[in-house]
Scaffold this active site. Structure first.
Site, PDB file in Angstrom:
ATOM      1  N   HIS A  63       0.529  -1.456  -0.045  1.00 37.68           N
ATOM      2  CA  HIS A  63      -0.020  -0.064   0.007  1.00 37.68           C
ATOM      3  C   HIS A  63       1.015   1.351   0.070  1.00 37.68           C
ATOM      4  O   HIS A  63       1.970   1.509   0.138  1.00 37.68           O
ATOM      5  CB  HIS A  63      -0.627   0.031   1.632  1.00 37.68           C
ATOM      6  CG  HIS A  63      -0.397   0.304   2.776  1.00 37.68           C
ATOM      7  ND1 HIS A  63       0.539  -1.080   3.422  1.00 37.68           N
ATOM      8  CD2 HIS A  63      -0.767   0.714   3.395  1.00 37.68           C
ATOM      9  CE1 HIS A  63       0.616  -1.237   4.496  1.00 37.68           C
ATOM     10  NE2 HIS A  63      -0.224   0.482   4.838  1.00 37.68           N
ATOM     11  N   HIS A  65       1.405   3.498   2.065  1.00 33.28           N
ATOM     12  CA  HIS A  65       1.814   5.012   3.127  1.00 33.28           C
ATOM     13  C   HIS A  65       2.746   5.737   2.773  1.00 33.28           C
ATOM     14  O   HIS A  65       3.727   4.376   2.761  1.00 33.28           O
ATOM     15  CB  HIS A  65       1.464   3.864   4.637  1.00 33.28           C
ATOM     16  CG  HIS A  65       0.112   4.482   4.864  1.00 33.28           C
ATOM     17  ND1 HIS A  65      -0.850   3.473   5.694  1.00 33.28           N
ATOM     18  CD2 HIS A  65      -0.824   5.335   4.882  1.00 33.28           C
ATOM     19  CE1 HIS A  65      -2.098   4.065   6.001  1.00 33.28           C
ATOM     20  NE2 HIS A  65      -2.008   5.203   5.217  1.00 33.28           N
ATOM     21  N   ASP A  67       5.583   4.584   5.631  1.00 29.10           N
ATOM     22  CA  ASP A  67       6.013   4.010   5.928  1.00 29.10           C
ATOM     23  C   ASP A  67       6.780   2.949   4.876  1.00 29.10           C
ATOM     24  O   ASP A  67       7.797   1.813   4.972  1.00 29.10           O
ATOM     25  CB  ASP A  67       6.471   3.376   7.505  1.00 29.10           C
ATOM     26  CG  ASP A  67       5.222   3.013   7.442  1.00 29.10           C
ATOM     27  OD1 ASP A  67       3.785   3.305   6.894  1.00 29.10           O
ATOM     28  OD2 ASP A  67       4.593   2.344   7.897  1.00 29.10           O
ATOM     29  N   HIS A 140      -7.182  -2.041   5.710  1.00 25.23           N
ATOM     30  CA  HIS A 140      -6.577  -0.675   6.477  1.00 25.23           C
ATOM     31  C   HIS A 140      -7.147  -0.266   6.119  1.00 25.23           C
ATOM     32  O   HIS A 140      -8.398  -0.067   5.486  1.00 25.23           O
ATOM     33  CB  HIS A 140      -4.924  -0.955   5.740  1.00 25.23           C
ATOM     34  CG  HIS A 140      -4.100  -0.575   6.342  1.00 25.23           C
ATOM     35  ND1 HIS A 140      -4.085  -0.202   7.875  1.00 25.23           N
ATOM     36  CD2 HIS A 140      -2.932   0.210   5.715  1.00 25.23           C
ATOM     37  CE1 HIS A 140      -2.598   0.789   8.403  1.00 25.23           C
ATOM     38  NE2 HIS A 140      -2.906   0.859   6.866  1.00 25.23           N
ATOM     39  N   ASP A 211      -0.371  -3.887   5.496  1.00 23.47           N
ATOM     40  CA  ASP A 211      -1.074  -3.840   6.821  1.00 23.47           C
ATOM     41  C   ASP A 211      -2.395  -3.806   7.440  1.00 23.47           C
ATOM     42  O   ASP A 211      -3.081  -3.629   6.372  1.00 23.47           O
ATOM     43  CB  ASP A 211      -0.801  -2.389   7.817  1.00 23.47           C
ATOM     44  CG  ASP A 211       0.253  -1.912   7.615  1.00 23.47           C
ATOM     45  OD1 ASP A 211       1.443  -2.097   7.209  1.00 23.47           O
ATOM     46  OD2 ASP A 211       0.435  -0.117   7.809  1.00 23.47           O
ATOM     47  N   HIS A 269       6.606  -5.731  11.904  1.00 21.93           N
ATOM     48  CA  HIS A 269       5.995  -3.986  11.457  1.00 21.93           C
ATOM     49  C   HIS A 269       5.412  -3.924  12.872  1.00 21.93           C
ATOM     50  O   HIS A 269       4.290  -3.051  13.629  1.00 21.93           O
ATOM     51  CB  HIS A 269       4.274  -4.179  10.656  1.00 21.93           C
ATOM     52  CG  HIS A 269       4.218  -2.571  10.458  1.00 21.93           C
ATOM     53  ND1 HIS A 269       2.788  -2.051  10.759  1.00 21.93           N
ATOM     54  CD2 HIS A 269       4.464  -1.785   9.499  1.00 21.93           C
ATOM     55  CE1 HIS A 269       3.004  -0.648  10.584  1.00 21.93           C
ATOM     56  NE2 HIS A 269       3.751  -1.107   9.276  1.00 21.93           N
TER      57      HIS A 269
END
Length: 309
Positions: A63, A65, A67, A140, A211, A269
């Site tokens: 995804h 995001h 990080d 998520h 995530d 994570h």
């Protein structure tokens, strides 16, 4: 097959951990490796591993995001500078193309290799002679995928004792037989591969989740895997926080592993609130439900052995 974690942290790097990225080494089978997510600093971590960036073959993004993606532009540029000329395929959710192409255009970055960006939907996304990769939606805060890598069956073990009895010299002849090809000896005898090769070995399966809250999609994607990589952002005492932010706890990751019937679970994570010494508690929480659990350690190889099915 080996897994190397370049980062096991969530949100931002801390002294003990980098942000998320994991490499699947296919050195023996293909001479390459695949990367799953590419948080900031990933290319720095690769320098401390035996993996050569020029041999990276595919990048899978769960995804968008930060990080998980802030390391992509620099990594793509360095791959070119380090002599990478083979095509690189990048897979991920819609928006990935804009992210990469805008970064490369604005910075004036030129790549010396073909870059193929494929924005994906659930289902098979890679099918070749060695592997199938399937993608599925997770749960998520933004669109997020998990990936299942399934290796095709491998050739069986050579019966070297029988080969010695038959007078077959070690060397290229063994390689031909291992590939399933019959050979003819100097005395005219034909040695059939089927007579000296054991039953095919089942392919190994690795499932790598992005995530996610606990979801049936993760169970389906990980079903029967030899190794599951699942996030454990929080400990069991912060289940409410995990639900709010679209994450899982260590206990929930273990429940997914148990439900999916996997062989081994690696947690990753971890929230920046947890120091290295705190991870033993998250590991213990998970092991109470799924004993074959470890908290992943960066820059340590995890071999995917595979077991008879």
């Amino acid at each position: 097959m080996e897994l190397w974690f370049m980062g096991t942290g969530a949100g931002m790097p801390i002294k003990e951990r980098n942000v998320t990225s994991v490499a699947l080494s296919l050195q023996r089978r293909r001479g390459t490796f695949w990367l799953f997510d590419c948080g900031e600093g990933t290319q720095h971590r690769l320098l401390h591993s035996p993996l050569r960036l020029s041999r990276m073959e595919k990048l899978f993004v769960t995804h968008l995001h930060g990080d998980h993606v802030y390391g992509i532009p620099g990594l793509l540029s360095s791959r070119s500078s380090l002599g990478g000329t083979d095509p690189l395929q990048v897979y991920g959710p819609p928006g990935l193309r804009e992210l990469i192409e805008s970064s490369l255009r604005i910075t004036g970055t030129h790549l010396d290799y073909p870059l193929e960006i494929k924005e994906i939907e659930p289902g098979p996304i890679v099918v070749d002679g060695d592997f199938t990769v399937e993608a599925a939606h997770l749960d998520h805060r933004i669109e997020c995928f998990g990936y299942r890598v399934s290796e095709r069956p491998r050739g069986g073990k050579l019966n070297v004792e029988l080969l010695a009895e038959l007078g077959v010299p070690a060397g290229p002849a063994y390689g031909e037989l291992k590939k399933g090809r019959d050979i003819v000896l100097e005395d005219g005898r034909t040695i059939r591969s089927v007579d000296v090769l054991g039953a095919p070995l089942p392919g190994r399966i690795v499932a790598i989740m992005g995530d996610t809250r606990p979801t049936a999609g993760a169970v389906a994607l990980a079903r029967g895997a030899d190794l599951l990589v699942h996030e454990a952002t929080f400990g069991d005492d912060l289940a409410g926080k995990a639900e709010l932010y679209g994450h899982s706890t260590s206990v929930q990751a273990a429940e997914i592993a148990f439900a999916a019937g996997v062989e081994r679970l690696l947690l990753t994570h971890f929230s920046s609130r947890y120091k290295t010494e705190d991870l033993a508690e998250l590991e213990a929480q998970a092991r109470a439900i799924f004993p074959h659990t470890d908290a992943a350690v960066e820059l340590v190889p995890y071999t995917v052995f595979g077991l008879p099915r």
